[in-house]
Design an enzyme around this catalytic site. Structure first.
Site: not given
Ligand code: 5GP
Length: 179
Positions: A100-101, A104, A153
């Site tokens: 995963e990138d 969050d 972000f």
């Molecule tokens: P989660 O489900 O953990 O909230 O979010 C995961 C996804 O949200 C990541 O794969 C990414 O696509 C997006 N995301 C979360 N934080 C960031 C951020 O700081 N920058 C960007 N560009 N995308 C984010």
């Protein structure tokens, strides 16, 4: 307002990212030696990290991709996770590593973890380039982490703002006033 490169301040340079990815690759090479492994990338944001990480792993394994979304066009998660594309490889009885990138809220990975666990892999682990633990809404174990970051972000190296900046070779903080 259109996303603008002028609003990005560098956080991790290309050299720093690549050095850390080499370390992660070496760790994964040790941990998965001799195992039947499927490496699963979560599209779209993972593509540069996936390419660099898998090339740093000196092993033979299958690769597959899934696509899930928990974001709209902006910077806040909607809380709803939708699977747009499932992987095309069986993981039953095999070791599975999800790439995963960024983690969050944890909502995306929590959903993926449950979905894949039901398919009875021999093991299921997660590697993420970036981890934002302060934003967590559900508990999810991230087994390998590139960097822990504050509640910023970030864009670049696969991470987008409204579809832009994925192609930048570094990670930067997008000025929240303008995100
Ligand atoms: P989660 O489900 O953990 O909230 O979010 C995961 C996804 O949200 C990541 O794969 C990414 O696509 C997006 N995301 C979360 N934080 C960031 C951020 O700081 N920058 C960007 N560009 N995308 C984010």
């Amino acid at each position: 307002m259109e996303p603008s490169r002028d609003r990005i301040s560098p956080l991790f340079s290309e050299a720093r990212l690549q050095a850390r990815i080499k370390e992660l690759g070496a760790e994964l090479t040790r941990d998965y030696a001799g195992k039947d492994l499927v490496v699963v990338g979560l599209l779209n944001g993972v593509y540069p990290f996936f390419a660099d990480l898998t090339r740093a792993m000196e092993l033979d394994f299958d690769v597959s991709f899934m696509q899930a979304a928990s974001y709209g066009g902006g910077t806040e998660s909607t809380g709803e996770v939708i699977i747009h594309k499932d992987m095309d490889t069986s993981i039953r009885g095999r070791h599975c590593l999800v790439v995963e990138d960024i983690v969050d809220t944890g909502l995306t990975l929590n959903k993926i973890r449950h979905l894949l666990q039901d398919r009875e892999p021999a093991s299921l682990r997660i590697v993420a380039l970036l981890n934002k633990p302060k934003r967590r809404r559900v508990e999810v174990t991230v087994d390998y982490v590139g960097f822990v970051i504050e509640d910023h972000f970030v864009v670049g190296y696969g991470l987008d703002l409204s579809g832009k900046f994925r192609n930048l070779p570094f990670v930067g903080i997008y000025d929240p006033e303008h995100a």
